[in-house]
Design a protein around this motif. Structure first.
Motif, PDB file in Angstrom:
ATOM      1  N   GLN A   2     -15.971 -41.356  16.447  1.00 34.15           N
ATOM      2  CA  GLN A   2     -17.056 -40.409  17.133  1.00 34.15           C
ATOM      3  C   GLN A   2     -17.802 -41.383  18.093  1.00 34.15           C
ATOM      4  O   GLN A   2     -18.533 -42.264  17.785  1.00 34.15           O
ATOM      5  N   TYR A   4     -20.117 -41.333  22.044  1.00 35.76           N
ATOM      6  CA  TYR A   4     -21.118 -40.749  23.067  1.00 35.76           C
ATOM      7  C   TYR A   4     -20.293 -40.727  24.202  1.00 35.76           C
ATOM      8  O   TYR A   4     -19.454 -41.774  24.539  1.00 35.76           O
ATOM      9  N   GLY A  24     -19.164 -30.151  23.724  1.00 33.62           N
ATOM     10  CA  GLY A  24     -20.723 -30.167  24.503  1.00 33.62           C
ATOM     11  C   GLY A  24     -20.770 -28.830  25.181  1.00 33.62           C
ATOM     12  O   GLY A  24     -19.514 -28.111  25.661  1.00 33.62           O
ATOM     13  N   SER A  30     -18.944 -32.246  30.356  1.00 35.20           N
ATOM     14  CA  SER A  30     -17.485 -32.137  29.627  1.00 35.20           C
ATOM     15  C   SER A  30     -16.342 -32.129  30.453  1.00 35.20           C
ATOM     16  O   SER A  30     -15.282 -32.777  30.080  1.00 35.20           O
ATOM     17  N   LYS A 115     -20.165 -27.568  21.772  1.00 32.47           N
ATOM     18  CA  LYS A 115     -20.697 -28.705  20.950  1.00 32.47           C
ATOM     19  C   LYS A 115     -20.439 -28.304  19.376  1.00 32.47           C
ATOM     20  O   LYS A 115     -20.695 -27.049  19.033  1.00 32.47           O
ATOM     21  N   LYS A 118     -24.533 -30.696  13.430  1.00 33.24           N
ATOM     22  CA  LYS A 118     -24.271 -31.967  12.535  1.00 33.24           C
ATOM     23  C   LYS A 118     -23.499 -31.258  11.262  1.00 33.24           C
ATOM     24  O   LYS A 118     -22.760 -32.137  10.525  1.00 33.24           O
ATOM     25  N   THR A 121     -19.881 -31.768  11.903  1.00 32.04           N
ATOM     26  CA  THR A 121     -19.184 -33.156  11.886  1.00 32.04           C
ATOM     27  C   THR A 121     -19.312 -33.990  10.655  1.00 32.04           C
ATOM     28  O   THR A 121     -19.028 -34.977  10.618  1.00 32.04           O
ATOM     29  N   GLN A 137     -18.936 -36.823  22.135  1.00 36.64           N
ATOM     30  CA  GLN A 137     -20.104 -35.723  21.842  1.00 36.64           C
ATOM     31  C   GLN A 137     -20.604 -35.666  23.071  1.00 36.64           C
ATOM     32  O   GLN A 137     -21.200 -36.866  23.506  1.00 36.64           O
ATOM     33  N   TRP A 139     -23.893 -34.557  25.069  1.00 36.48           N
ATOM     34  CA  TRP A 139     -25.237 -34.027  24.970  1.00 36.48           C
ATOM     35  C   TRP A 139     -25.776 -33.789  26.573  1.00 36.48           C
ATOM     36  O   TRP A 139     -25.487 -34.596  27.491  1.00 36.48           O
TER      37      TRP A 139
END
Length: 353
Positions: A2, A4, A24, A30, A115, A118, A121, A137, A139
Motif C-alpha cells: 500500500q 501513496y 480515491g 486518480s 476511496k 480505514k 483497508t 491511495q 488523497w
C-alpha cells in the motif's frame, strides 16, 4: 503493498505485479496514477486492454474465464475494472482471490475505484489481496498543499511565478486540478512563447485564467467549518449557478452537524479537541476544519443550526414560504461563525451575498 500516489513512480518497476488498485475520489489524480500504471505496463508488453464497469450483478465468472484465457492475438493484456462502489461484493472478493492464486504472466488486473475507508483497508481479505499487488491511495490535496502543487506544475511547464501569482491561481482553480493543469498549459502557450525567463505575477494570472473553482457541497462544508465565510458563500453561489438542487446540499450539512454533536458533547466533558477528532476518526485532511468548528461552536448552537436546517427542508418541499437558497446562505453564514444581528438584517445579507 500500500503506497501513496507520490511514491508510485518509484514502485513501478519490473517485474510487473498481477494486480494494481487505484482508490480515491480526486478524479485528476486518480487518472494520472492510472495513466502511469498503464504506461509502465505498455513498456512491459501489455498492449491489449479490456475495460469493464463493475456494478451490482457484475459477472465475476466471466471475469475469471477471461483472466484465465489466452488473448485472441496472443498479446499481454490489462483487464481494467472500474468499480462503482469502493469495494467489490463477496463474489468479487472471491473472484479476485482466485485470480491471484494462480495469476497469468500475460494478464494484469487494474482496479480503479472510489476511496476505501480505514475499516476496509484493515481487513484480512484486503491485506491478503494487496500482498500480491500494489494499492495506490489517492488523497485530495489539502488547501494549504495546493500552492506547492501548482508551483511544481508551473516549473514542469517551464514557467516561473511569484508567490502572489501562485496564490491567485490557487484561488481561481480551488481544488479543480484538471482545470489547473489546463490553465497552466494555456498560460504557457499565451504568455511565455517569446519570454521564457519572465516571472508571472498575479495580474498576469488573473488576466489569463478563468474561474474554474470546483464547487461541491463538501468544499462548502469544510469552508464553513473553517470559518471561511466568503469562500463558503462563493461555493454555494456556484452550486446554485450549476443548477444543483438544494436538498443534497442541505442533507450534507445536516449529516455534518449530526456528526459534530457527540464531539461537542465530549468537549463539554473536558476532552481536548485533538483527542476528540482522533476518537471520532476524522480524516486527517479534515481535522483542521472540524477542529475550528469545535472550538467555535457549542451544542446549543449546533442544535439551533439543525432546527434551521429543518425549516429549510420544509421550504424545499413547499411547506413554508421561505426561499431555500436564501436560507442556505443564512445557515452557511451561521455555521461559519458569522453573528447575525436580526432576522431582517440576516435576510438582507443573504440576498446580497
Amino acid at each position: 503493498m500500500q503506497i501513496y500516489a507520490r511514491d508510485l513512480q518509484r514502485q513501478l518497476k519490473a517485474p510487473h505485479l498481477p494486480l494494481y488498485w487505484v482508490a480515491g475520489d480526486e478524479p485528476f489524480l486518480s487518472q494520472e496514477a492510472s495513466d502511469s500504471i498503464r504506461a509502465f505496463l505498455r513498456k512491459q508488453g501489455f498492449t491489449e486492454r479490456e475495460v469493464f464497469s463493475v456494478e451490482a450483478g457484475f459477472d465475476w465468472d466471466n471475469f475469471l474465464q477471461l483472466a484465465g484465457s489466452l488473448s485472441l492475438f496472443a498479446e499481454r493484456r490489462i483487464i481494467e475494472l472500474r468499480f462503482k462502489n469502493a469495494k467489490p461484493d463477496e463474489a468479487g472478493k472471491k473472484a479476485l482471490e482466485k485470480f491471484l492464486e494462480s495469476p497469468s504472466d500475460d494478464t494484469v488486473v487494474l482496479i480503479i475505484a472510489p476511496k476505501l475507508d480505514k475499516a476496509a483497508t484493515s481487513t484480512k481479505w484486503f491485506s491478503k489481496l494487496i500482498a500480491n499487488g500494489l494499492f495506490v491511495q489517492i488523497w485530495p490535496l489539502k488547501r494549504e498543499e495546493l500552492g506547492g502543487w501548482l508551483n511544481t506544475r508551473l516549473q514542469q511547464a517551464g514557467l516561473s511565478a511569484n508567490r502572489e501569482a501562485v496564490a491567485a491561481l490557487a484561488d481561481r482553480v480551488e481544488g479543480n486540478l484538471l482545470a489547473a493543469v489546463q490553465d497552466i498549459e494555456r498560460i504557457r502557450l499565451l504568455s511565455l512563447e517569446d519570454a521564457s525567463d519572465k516571472t508571472l505575477d498575479a495580474a498576469a494570472i488573473l488576466e489569463l485564467v478563468s474561474d474554474n473553482s470546483r464547487v461541491d457541497q463538501y468544499g462548502l462544508i469544510d469552508a464553513a467549518l473553517s470559518g471561511e465565510t466568503q469562500r463558503a458563500l462563493k461555493i454555494l453561489a456556484g452550486l446554485k449557478a450549476e443548477g444543483v438542487h438544494p436538498l443534497p446540499i442541505l442533507s450534507a450539512l445536516v449529516r455534518e452537524l449530526d456528526s459534530l454533536l457527540p464531539m461537542l458533547a465530549a468537549k463539554d466533558k473536558g476532552q481536548n479537541i485533538a483527542a476528540i477528532t482522533k476518537a471520532a476518526r476524522v480524516w486527517s485532511n479534515r481535522v483542521g476544519a472540524v477542529s475550528a468548528a469545535l472550538k467555535r461552536l457549542n451544542r446549543d448552537q449546533a442544535w439551533q443550526l439543525l432546527h434551521h436546517a429543518r425549516r429549510i427542508d420544509g421550504a424545499v418541499k413547499g411547506m413554508n414560504a421561505a426561499n431555500p437558497w436564501d436560507e442556505l446562505s443564512l445557515l452557511t453564514l451561521r455555521l461559519s461563525g458569522k453573528r447575525l444581528a436580526s432576522n431582517s438584517q440576516a435576510h438582507r445579507g443573504a440576498q446580497t451575498a
